[in-house]
Design a protein around this motif. Structure first.
Motif, PDB file in Angstrom:
ATOM      1  N   GLU A  80       0.854  -1.191   0.000  1.00 14.25           N
ATOM      2  CA  GLU A  80       0.000   0.000   0.000  1.00 14.25           C
ATOM      3  C   GLU A  80       0.888   1.237   0.000  1.00 14.25           C
ATOM      4  OE1 GLU A  80      -2.406  -0.431   3.509  1.00 14.25           O
ATOM      5  OE2 GLU A  80      -3.764  -1.828   2.508  1.00 14.25           O
ATOM      6  N   VAL A  82       0.919   5.555   0.050  1.00 16.99           N
ATOM      7  CA  VAL A  82       0.217   6.814   0.283  1.00 16.99           C
ATOM      8  C   VAL A  82       0.783   7.825  -0.702  1.00 16.99           C
ATOM      9  CG1 VAL A  82      -0.310   8.649   1.933  1.00 16.99           C
ATOM     10  CG2 VAL A  82      -0.047   6.287   2.738  1.00 16.99           C
ATOM     11  N   VAL A  92      -4.493   6.386   0.220  1.00 22.27           N
ATOM     12  CA  VAL A  92      -3.824   5.086   0.244  1.00 22.27           C
ATOM     13  C   VAL A  92      -4.254   4.301  -0.994  1.00 22.27           C
ATOM     14  CG1 VAL A  92      -3.522   2.902   1.469  1.00 22.27           C
ATOM     15  CG2 VAL A  92      -3.751   5.038   2.769  1.00 22.27           C
ATOM     16  N   ASN A 112       5.452   4.492   1.681  1.00 25.50           N
ATOM     17  CA  ASN A 112       4.885   3.203   2.021  1.00 25.50           C
ATOM     18  C   ASN A 112       3.918   3.415   3.184  1.00 25.50           C
ATOM     19  OD1 ASN A 112       4.358   0.557   2.821  1.00 25.50           O
ATOM     20  ND2 ASN A 112       6.473  -0.104   2.588  1.00 25.50           N
ATOM     21  N   ALA A 113       2.718   2.878   3.086  1.00 24.48           N
ATOM     22  CA  ALA A 113       1.729   3.008   4.157  1.00 24.48           C
ATOM     23  C   ALA A 113       2.053   2.095   5.333  1.00 24.48           C
ATOM     24  CB  ALA A 113       0.334   2.697   3.622  1.00 24.48           C
ATOM     25  N   SER A 114       2.933   1.118   5.131  1.00 24.77           N
ATOM     26  CA  SER A 114       3.238   0.128   6.168  1.00 24.77           C
ATOM     27  C   SER A 114       4.612   0.364   6.785  1.00 24.77           C
ATOM     28  CB  SER A 114       3.193  -1.284   5.570  1.00 24.77           C
ATOM     29  OG  SER A 114       3.615  -2.244   6.513  1.00 24.77           O
TER      30      SER A 114
END
Length: 140
Positions: A80, A82, A92, A112-114
């Motif tokens: 995922e 952003v 996202v 990176n969203a994670s």
């Protein structure tokens, strides 16, 4: 045409492995690898360039613009990401989702969203033939 681009990109992705640059300090933030480049025969003066961008967990790109001639289509391959372009609210994007950037757009957020899993996208550029500086970081 999009199907042909993804097919060509997927084939090249499978064999490409050398990073072009890595941003970030002290830990690796992103790795950008060229996967495809070709002049577009029916659009005089334009080339198609595809890049694989891999963000490490928690990785991000600094705020930037791209070459003034660049129209960009970004497709999330895994994880995922952003992203926010110009005045958009950060959004996202998950694997299988995409966005585009008009020439001259300001890519304010790209990360990176994670914090625990990597994320990967395919960035497809239509640019002036011979354009080499695709990313223009914002001045400090």
């Amino acid at each position: 045409m999009i199907r042909a681009i993804f097919t060509a990109g997927a084939v090249v992705l499978a064999v490409a492995s050398s990073p072009v640059y890595a941003e970030g300090s002290p830990a690796l933030q992103e790795t950008v690898t060229p996967v495809f480049e070709r002049e577009i025969p029916n659009i005089r003066g334009k080339s198609l360039i595809a890049l694989e961008v891999v963000y490490q967990p928690g990785g991000a790109s600094p705020s930037h613009r791209h070459a003034q001639s660049a129209f960009i289509y970004a497709y999330v391959l895994s994880g995922e990401i952003v992203s926010a372009v110009n005045d958009e609210t950060p959004h996202v994007y998950r694997a299988g989702e995409s966005w585009f950037e008009e020439p001259g757009a300001h890519h304010r957020v790209s990360r990176n969203a994670s914090e625990t899993e990597p994320a990967k996208l395919l960035a497809i550029f239509v640019v002036d033939r011979g354009e080499r500086q695709l990313v223009l970081p914002d001045p400090d």
